[in-house]
Design a protein around this motif. Structure first.
Motif, short mmCIF file in Angstrom:
data_model
loop_
_atom_site.label_atom_id
_atom_site.label_comp_id
_atom_site.label_asym_id
_atom_site.label_seq_id
_atom_site.Cartn_x
_atom_site.Cartn_y
_atom_site.Cartn_z
N ARG A 1 0.84 -1.22 0.00
CA ARG A 1 0.00 0.00 0.00
C ARG A 1 0.87 1.26 0.00
NH1 ARG A 1 -5.37 -0.57 1.16
NH2 ARG A 1 -5.48 1.48 2.15
N LEU A 2 2.00 1.18 0.66
CA LEU A 2 2.90 2.35 0.68
C LEU A 2 3.50 2.57 -0.72
CD1 LEU A 2 4.78 1.86 4.07
CD2 LEU A 2 3.26 3.75 3.52
N LEU A 3 3.88 1.46 -1.38
CA LEU A 3 4.49 1.59 -2.71
C LEU A 3 3.50 2.14 -3.73
CD1 LEU A 3 6.58 -1.73 -2.97
CD2 LEU A 3 7.40 0.55 -2.40
N LEU A 4 2.22 1.80 -3.54
CA LEU A 4 1.18 2.29 -4.46
C LEU A 4 0.65 3.66 -4.04
CD1 LEU A 4 -0.77 -1.05 -4.89
CD2 LEU A 4 0.38 0.19 -6.71
N ARG A 5 1.17 4.16 -2.96
CA ARG A 5 0.77 5.45 -2.39
C ARG A 5 -0.72 5.46 -2.00
NH1 ARG A 5 -0.51 10.32 -1.40
NH2 ARG A 5 1.05 11.97 -1.22
N GLU A 6 -1.14 4.28 -1.51
CA GLU A 6 -2.49 4.24 -0.92
C GLU A 6 -2.39 4.73 0.52
OE1 GLU A 6 -5.24 0.87 -2.27
OE2 GLU A 6 -3.24 0.01 -2.35
N GLU A 7 -1.19 4.62 1.06
CA GLU A 7 -0.90 5.12 2.42
C GLU A 7 0.36 5.96 2.35
OE1 GLU A 7 -2.59 4.48 5.16
OE2 GLU A 7 -3.81 2.73 4.64
N PHE B 1 9.69 9.19 -7.93
CA PHE B 1 8.70 9.96 -7.16
C PHE B 1 9.00 9.82 -5.66
CE2 PHE B 1 6.55 8.95 -11.10
CZ PHE B 1 5.87 10.10 -11.42
N ASN B 2 9.01 10.96 -4.97
CA ASN B 2 9.16 10.92 -3.52
C ASN B 2 7.74 10.85 -2.92
OD1 ASN B 2 9.39 11.54 -0.78
ND2 ASN B 2 11.22 12.80 -1.12
N LEU B 3 7.40 9.67 -2.44
CA LEU B 3 6.01 9.41 -2.05
C LEU B 3 5.56 10.17 -0.81
CD1 LEU B 3 6.29 7.38 -4.28
CD2 LEU B 3 5.25 5.66 -2.84
N LYS B 4 6.52 10.55 0.04
CA LYS B 4 6.14 11.27 1.26
C LYS B 4 5.72 12.71 0.93
CE LYS B 4 6.29 11.67 5.92
NZ LYS B 4 7.29 11.99 6.90
N ARG B 5 6.48 13.32 0.01
CA ARG B 5 6.23 14.74 -0.28
C ARG B 5 5.27 14.96 -1.44
NH1 ARG B 5 12.34 16.63 -0.54
NH2 ARG B 5 12.97 16.24 1.59
N MET B 6 4.98 13.89 -2.16
CA MET B 6 4.21 14.03 -3.40
C MET B 6 2.78 14.53 -3.17
SD MET B 6 3.85 11.14 -6.31
CE MET B 6 2.89 10.08 -5.35
N PRO B 7 2.35 15.58 -3.90
CA PRO B 7 0.96 16.03 -3.73
C PRO B 7 -0.01 15.01 -4.35
CG PRO B 7 2.03 17.27 -5.47
CD PRO B 7 3.09 16.39 -4.89
N GLU B 8 -1.25 15.06 -3.89
CA GLU B 8 -2.29 14.11 -4.33
C GLU B 8 -2.40 14.03 -5.85
OE1 GLU B 8 -4.25 11.50 -2.95
OE2 GLU B 8 -3.06 12.29 -1.31
N TRP B 9 -2.33 15.19 -6.51
CA TRP B 9 -2.58 15.21 -7.95
C TRP B 9 -1.50 14.50 -8.75
CZ3 TRP B 9 0.97 17.56 -11.16
CH2 TRP B 9 1.84 18.48 -10.59
N ARG B 10 -0.35 14.21 -8.09
CA ARG B 10 0.72 13.51 -8.82
C ARG B 10 0.61 11.98 -8.70
NH1 ARG B 10 5.52 15.29 -11.34
NH2 ARG B 10 6.83 14.31 -9.77
#
Lengths: 302, 228
Positions: B46-52, B64-73
């Motif tokens: 889920r973290l890799l898919l940016r569900e969390e 892609f930096n998943l922590k800083r990435m805005p929702e629209w990305r």
């Protein structure tokens, strides 16, 4: 979201409408009710306002005098009335003149008044014209002053401001009742449309989940549902406009039956056609869109 | 490339699903993420898919930096990932072709490209002649190939398979795993398989990252229970 995908999202939107046919039908029905009530509130208050304005423009009060008033009493009374503030003209209408005026007004049916020529039951009266633009309070003071002339022979006062006030009160009551009814119907419409779209979202939940996983934008996923809400709204608006048109035509024909006697003026539908079309379209599209957004809120977490 | 630096994930109810995890997966690698139920595999997926989002630490996936990435990305990230689900999650009201084409349509591809690529992908997966069949008219093996075709049709650089063999028989499991290995070896796509099936993992002798109670307890190439 590209233009070339519009056909696809529209197809999905219409699939949603037909897949949940019963709920779509219920949404359209309740939205139509809501719009017709809104439209009726508008046309009714416009008509009443117009008639009030017409009546307000009639700045005359008629004072009837006791039957056995002598000429000198009438002259004295006229003098007293002329001295009251805001009075611009006082005209004596004798009972013979009044009868003649009725005969003229009723033209072909004037023979009905023949029987009264020997024994005229009408009364002498004064037509009191007051200054234009004076306030309702000043008119009331004027009426009170006329009522104080009872001992001098005035027996009855006909003041159209009474009707104006009653109409104004009626307009306020109608506005309040219909506005609350409209608000209530809007709330119901909102929830029915929202649930219709929610059903669409629910029946396509797996598709939506896959779309999110493959990288569809939130807007692309949401657009079919927002279009669904808009189409439901516009379809309802079109039907509601037709219903309003026929309803107004039928009711104004009824009212005009009375209107021919000169009591009520009914405005033609053409006077409201554009504003009603704009109100219906704006209100229905806004309801559809807002309900669509609300229905999609639950999807946001996916 | 996938990189996790000191990643911790704590859920609102206080459960610590991942604790200070560090992991690096190079482009073109094939990695098994294994562990018992509750080890943190699903959270990692889920973290890799940016569900969390991670509670702390950094996650980099395909740039892609998943922590800083805005929702629209997020959609942009997901277009670089192909996901294979447990039970495949094919859409039952769509034909084989539509199931694959749907993934392309969802990301706004041209109709002409969709027709060409989806058909060619079905050919690669040996599904010619099955385009107009519905999922329930296919064998288990065919269904998994449709799911894989859908995951690959947008040409992602990384495939994430979350318990892809969860509910299928051993023969189909091996078939699917062979397909994933082929994809990794022939076109160089990064493949991350999250599983708890020891037999499969041991058979393929690939890199195995073992999670236990939210921590990486081993990271080596070979079988799950090989001696060091």
């Amino acid at each position: 979201m590209r233009i070339r995908n519009l056909g696809y999202v529209f197809r999905l939107a219409f699939q949603g409408i037909f897949r949940n046919g019963f709920m779509s039908f219920a949404s359209i029905l309740v939205l139509i009710c809501c719009l017709v009530v809104t439209g009726s509130t508008y046309v009714l208050t416009e008509n009443i306002t117009y008639n009030i304005d017409q009546l307000s423009g009639y700045n005359k009060i008629v004072c009837f005098v006791k039957e056995d008033a002598a000429e000198f009493e009438l002259a004295s009374l006229q003098e007293k009335i002329e001295k009251i503030g805001n009075v611009s003209e006082v005209r004596l209408i004798t009972k013979d003149e009044a009868l003649k005026s009725y005969e003229e007004e009723y033209g072909d049916f004037s023979y009905l008044f023949d029987m009264f020529e020997e024994d005229n039951p009408l009364k002498d009266s004064f037509e009191v014209t007051y200054k234009e633009g004076i306030s309702l309070k000043e008119i009331n003071t004027l009426v009170n002053s006329l009522e104080n002339l009872e001992e001098d022979g005035i027996v009855k006062i006909n003041n159209r401001q009474d009707i104006t006030k009653k109409l104004d009160d009626l307009k306020n009551v109608i506005s309040i009742v219909l506005t609350w009814l409209t608000i209530l119907l809007f709330v119901i419409s909102f929830f029915v449309v929202m649930n219709t779209i929610r059903l669409s979202v629910f029946s396509r939940r797996e598709e939506i989940a896959i779309m999110h996983y493959v990288g569809a934008t939130r807007f692309f996923v949401a657009l079919p549902f927002l279009i669904e809400g808009t189409v439901l709204g516009l379809f309802s608006a079109a039907i509601a406009y037709g219903v309003q048109y026929f309803l107004y035509g039928a009711l104004s024909a009824e009212v005009l039956g009375i209107g021919e006697n000169g009591f009520v003026t009914v405005l033609p539908f053409e006077k409201f056609q554009w504003i009603l079309a704009i109100i219906f379209a704006a209100v229905s599209v806004a309801t559809g869109l807002v309900a669509g957004f609300a229905a999609l809120r639950g999807d946001k977490k996916k | 490339m996938i990189e996790l630096q000191n990643v911790t994930k704590t859920y609102p109810n206080g459960t610590k699903a991942l604790k200070n995890v560090n992991l690096h997966i190079d482009d073109g690698e094939f990695v098994f993420i294994v562990g018992a139920s509750g080890a943190g595999k699903t959270t990692l997926s889920r973290l890799l898919l940016r569900e969390e989002k991670p509670t702390s630490g950094q996650i980099l996936v395909n740039g892609f930096n998943l922590k800083r990435m805005p929702e629209w990305r997020v959609p942009k990230l997901r277009r670089t990932l192909g996901v294979v689900f447990q039970n495949f999650r094919l859409l039952p009201h769509m034909t084989v072709y539509e199931n694959v084409a749907f993934a392309m349509r969802a990301v706004g591809k041209k109709k002409k490209d969709i027709e060409k690529t989806a058909k060619s992908m079905l050919g690669v997966m040996h599904l010619d002649g099955k385009e107009n069949n519905f999922p329930d008219e296919l064998s288990g093996g065919e269904q998994q190939r449709v799911a894989l075709a859908r995951a690959l049709v947008n040409n992602p650089s990384t495939i994430i398979a979350d318990e892809p063999t969860g509910n299928i028989d051993p023969r189909l499991s091996r078939e699917l795993m062979k397909l994933l290995v082929d994809i990794n070896e022939s076109v160089g796509k990064t493949v991350v398989v999250i599983t708890h099936e020891q037999e499969l993992v041991d058979y393929y002798r690939k890199r195995v990252v073992t999670l236990k109670d939210g921590e990486i307890v081993s990271d080596r190439t070979g079988g799950m229970f090989d001696e060091d």
